[in-house]
Design a protein around this motif. Structure first.
Motif: not given
Lengths: 293, 418
Positions: A93-97, A176-182
Motif C-alpha cells: 500500500n505504501l508502494f501504491n501511494s 501484492i503491489f501488482g494486484g493493487l495496481r490492477g
C-alpha cells in the motif's frame, strides 16, 4: 492444407519430446524413485536396496523427533505467515501511494530478494551473535540486554522468522503491489462520491479485489514455510537443542549425513503429503474469501 | 494412437542413446601394458598435494608398469561424492577412509579384503594395522594416524607465573592453572575442550568409564564414572568458566581463539601443529593430555582401501602397501609434517621429532600408550548426534548431567540396540 498443417498436432508433440523427456528424467523419475526408496533401507553404499515395507514410516511416526520437527514447522508458520501477509500488504500500500521517493524505497526493499540465501544467512549469523553481534550492540545502546538470538531456544525460531521476513518482504509486497495496481480507479471514485471513508474503501474494495493475489501469496508462503531450509542450515544447523529442526533439514541430515536414503525418502514423501493436503484445504477454503472479478 | 506410438518410440530411442554411451568401458591396460589405478583421497587437500605427488612418483619409479591417477577432494564433499560413486559403480580402485567410516564401508561389502601375504608391512605400527582388521582379516592399510595432546601457550603461563604442564598432570592440576590464566583478563580463558560425543567417550575413559560394555552389546552411558566426567566437563564452562561458553566464543573457532593468544591450553589433535607453527605469534609446546583417574587420548587413523568392484586389485594393493608401509613414503610424510606416518622406523621417528615447534614431540609418542577408540558401530554418527542432543541440555542447564545421561541411555539403548 499442406502436410505440415494437417499433422500439426503430431509435430507439436514431437517438438515437445525433449522438454517432456527432461521432465520425466529429472522430475518424475526421481519422484517415483523416492517413493519407491521410502519403502527400502537403501543406504547408497550397500548396493541393491531391500524392501522393508512401511518400517521407515512407522519409525518416523513413533520417534518423538517427528512431533518436535512438526511443532517447529508450525511454530515457524504461526509466526511467519501472519507477519509476512500483514507487512507485505502494508508495504504494498505504501508502494501504491504517491509519496516521493517510493521508487527508491522499493529498490532497497527488493535487494534482499536478490541476495543469495546462504550469503544473507552468514551475515545474519554474525549480526545475531549474542556476545559480539551488531544487533545486540545496537540494543545495548538503548539499554536493552539482547538475548542469545541463535543460542537461546526461545529466540532461535524467532530469529529464523525475522531473517526470513527480511528476505521475503520485498518480493511479496511487489506481487501484492501488482494486484493493487490492477484495481480500477473508478471504484474508489464512486465510493468517494458515496461518502465512504478510507477504512471502508480498504475493507469493501481493496481487500476483495486484491484477494486472488493474497491467495497466491498465502499458498506460496505456506509451501515455502514447509520447505524451510537454507537459513536453518546456515544459521543454526537445527539447534540449539533441536529447536529449529524442520522437515527439509531432517531430509538433508538423514540423506546426506547418515546416508539413510530410504528413511530420508520417507520423510520427503510425508512432506509432499502435508503440502498437498494443506494446499487442497486452501483451495477448498478460498471460496469463502477469494473473489474473482 | 499412431502418433502416441511414434512418441513412445522417440522417447525410447533417446533413452537407448543415453544408455548406450555407458556401455563403452575403458580398457584397464593400455597398449604399452601399463595398469592404471584410480586413487581418490581427501587428506592431501589443503597443503599436502605436493607431498602426495612425490609419494606417487616414488611408487611409479619403483613400479613402471603401474600408473596412479590421483584425484583429491576436500573433506567436506568427500564422503558424499564417494558414496555416490560407489552407488553408481564408479568407485575408484583405491580410496581413502578414516576409521570413523571404515566400518560402514566394510560391513556393506563395498571394500575388498586385502591379501597381505605378498606385501611388506613390517614397519607398520601394530595398533593401526589391527584397527583396520575385521575378524583378523585386513580390509584397509593405514597410512597415517594421529592422537590428541594438550597444547599450551607458554607466554600466558609466564604471565600468570605458573609452571608449564607436564605429562603427569591430572584434571585438578589443569584446573588450577586454567583459573590462574583466566584471571589474566576477562577475554582470556584457561582451557578449551569441546563438550561433544567425540570428546565424551575419551573423557569418560579418563575416569574409568565407557560408552558401551566390553563386547558392545549394550550402552553404559549413565554409569557413575560417565556422569562424574560429564559434570566435570560442564563445570569447566558453567561454574569455573575457565572454558568459554558458545556466546563467549563469539563465533570464533577454538583454534582461532588459541592463536589469538586468548587461550592458555587447548586439547586438540596433532594435525594442528602445522597451522600453529605457521600462525602463532607466541611460544607454545605440548604434553600428554591430563587424565582424571587415568590417561586416555584419541586415536584417529586414515587408511587406503580397495574397491570390491576394482579390476586392478593387485596393483591397487601394491600401491596401498607402498603408501602405508614403505619407509620412503613415511619419510616424505614425516618431513612434510603431515601427521604421523604408520611406518614408524627410527629414521622416520627422528625426522618427525626434528620438526619444531613443538619441542616436546616425544609427548606424541608417549600418548600412543593411552589410545582409546569410539564404539565400532555402523551408525555411530547418529548415536553421536543423539547423545549430543542430551548433553546439550545438560550444558544449557535444563537437565542435570545425571538426568541427561539417564535419558540418553534409555533413548539410545532403545533405538539402536533393543
Amino acid at each position: 492444407m499442406n502436410k505440415l498443417q494437417k499433422n500439426i498436432g503430431f509435430y507439436i508433440i514431437l517438438f515437445l519430446v525433449p522438454c517432456i523427456l527432461g521432465y520425466v528424467v529429472f522430475s518424475l523419475l526421481p519422484m517415483f524413485s523416492a517413493l519407491y526408496l521410502s519403502f527400502t533401507d537403501w543406504d547408497i553404499i550397500g548396493g541393491t536396496p531391500d524392501l522393508i515395507g512401511i518400517k521407515n514410516y512407522v519409525d518416523i511416526f513413533t520417534d518423538k523427533e517427528f512431533s518436535r520437527v512438526l511443532l517447529n514447522t508450525f511454530k515457524f508458520i504461526g509466526l511467519y505467515i501472519p507477519s509476512i501477509m500483514f507487512m507485505s500488504f502494508l508495504v504494498a500500500n505504501l508502494f501504491n501511494s504517491k509519496v516521493k521517493g517510493v521508487g527508491g524505497f522499493r529498490v532497497l526493499l527488493f535487494i534482499p530478494v536478490l541476495t543469495s540465501w546462504v550469503a544473507g544467512s552468514i551475515i545474519w549469523r554474525s549480526a545475531l551473535n549474542g556476545q559480539y553481534g551488531i544487533v545486540n550492540n545496537l540494543l545495548s545502546l538503548i539499554g536493552i540486554d539482547g538475548p542469545g538470538w541463535l543460542t537461546d531456544t526461545s529466540w532461535s525460531m524467532v530469529s529464523i522468522v525475522m531473517v526470513s521476513l527480511w528476505k521475503d518482504i520485498g518480493f511479496f509486497s511487489l506481487i501484492i503491489f501488482g494486484g493493487l495496481r490492477g484495481i480500477d480507479k473508478t471504484y474508489y471514485e464512486a465510493a468517494q462520491i458515496d461518502g465512504a471513508n478510507r477504512f471502508q474503501m480498504m475493507r469493501k474494495i481493496t481487500l476483495p479485489l486484491v484477494s486472488p493475489t493474497l491467495f497466491f501469496v498465502l499458498i506460496t508462503t505456506i509451501i515455502n514455510s514447509f520447505q524451510l531450509f537454507p537459513q536453518v542450515m546456515v544459521m543454526t544447523g537445527g539447534g540449539p537443542l533441536g529447536s529449529t529442526q524442520v522437515l527439509v533439514e531432517r531430509i538433508y541430515i538423514y540423506g546426506f549425513r547418515y546416508f539413510r536414503m530410504g528413511y530420508a525418502s520417507a520423510y520427503a514423501v510425508i512432506l509432499l503429503a502435508i503440502i498437498v493436503f494443506v494446499t487442497l484445504m486452501q483451495m477448498l477454503l478460498q471460496k469463502k474469501w477469494v473473489f474473482y472479478e | 494412437m499412431k502418433k502416441l506410438f511414434v512418441l513412445l518410440i522417440a522417447v525410447l530411442a533417446t533413452f537407448t542413446l543415453v544408455a548406450c554411451q555407458e556401455e563403452t568401458t575403458v580398457d584397464v591396460t593400455t597398449t604399452e601394458g601399463i595398469v592404471e589405478v584410480e586413487f581418490l583421497n581427501y587428506s592431501s587437500n589443503g597443503g599436502q598435494e605436493d607431498t602426495l605427488d612425490a609419494m606417487v612418483d616414488a611408487f611409479e619409479t619403483e613400479n613402471p608398469n603401474i600408473q596412479i591417477n590421483v584425484e583429491t577432494l576436500g573433506y567436506d564433499d568427500y564422503f558424499t561424492q564417494l558414496a555416490i560413486r560407489v552407488a553408481g559403480n564408479q568407485a575408484p580402485d583405491v580410496f581413502e577412509l578414516n576409521i570413523e567410516n571404515f566400518r560402514a564401508y566394510a560391513d556393506k561389502g563395498a571394500i575388498a579384503e586385502i591379501d597381505t601375504s605378498d606385501l611388506d608391512l613390517t614397519n607398520v605400527h601394530e595398533t593401526t594395522l589391527s584397527a583396520f582388521q575385521i575378524d583378523g582379516d585386513q580390509y584397509g592399510l593405514p597410512t597415517k594416524f594421529s592422537n590428541v595432546v594438550l597444547i599450551y601457550n607458554k607466554d600466558l603461563f609466564d604471565d600468570a607465573s605458573i609452571a608449564y604442564p607436564t605429562d603427569t598432570w591430572t584434571w585438578d592440576d589443569e584446573l588450577v592453572a586454567a583459573q590462574a590464566i583466566s584471571a589474566l583478563g576477562s577475554d582470556i580463558f584457561g582451557v578449551f575442550r569441546p563438550i561433544q560425543t567425540w570428546e565424551f567417550y575419551k573423557t569418560v575413559a579418563q575416569n574409568g568409564g565407557a560408552m558401551m560394555n566390553a563386547d558392545q552389546t549394550a550402552f553404559t552411558l549413565n554409569s557413575d564414572e560417565n556422569v562424574e566426567a560429564l559434570e566435570m566437563m560442564i563445570a569447566r564452562v558453567n561454574d569455573t568458566n575457565v572454558t568459554p561458553t558458545t556466546e563467549q566464543m563469539g563465533g570464533m573457532g577454538d583454534w582461532d581463539l588459541f592463536l589469538a593468544g586468548r587461550l592458555g591450553m587447548i586439547v586438540t589433535g596433532i594435525w594442528a601443529f602445522n597451522h600453529f607453527a605457521e600462525n602463532a605469534t607466541f611460544e607454545w609446546d605440548i604434553c600428554v593430555e591430563p587424565g582424571i583417574t587415568q590417561k586416555a587420548t584419541h586415536f584417529f587413523s586414515d587408511a587406503l582401501v580397495i574397491s570390491e568392484s576394482s579390476e586392478v586389485q593387485e596393483a591397487a594393493a601394491k600401491f596401498a602397501a607402498f603408501i602405508s608401509g614403505s619407509e620412503e613414503a613415511a619419510l616424505l610424510r614425516a618431513n612434510a609434517n603431515w601427521d604421523l606416518p604408520v611406518a614408524l622406523t627410527d629414521d622416520v621417528r627422528d625426522a618427525y621429532t626434528a620438526i619444531t615447534p613443538p619441542e616436546n614431540k616425544e609427548a606424541v609418542f608417549s600418548s600412543l600408550d593411552y589410545l582409546v577408540m569410539p564404539p565400532s558401530l555402523e551408525r555411530f554418527g547418529e548415536v553421536a548426534d543423539d547423545l549430543q542432543s542430551f548433553v546439550d541440555q545438560a550444558i544449557a542447564g535444563t537437565l542435570t548431567a545425571q538426568e541427561a545421561l539417564d535419558q540418553a541411555q534409555a533413548y539410545i539403548q532403545d533405538k539402536y540396540i533393543d
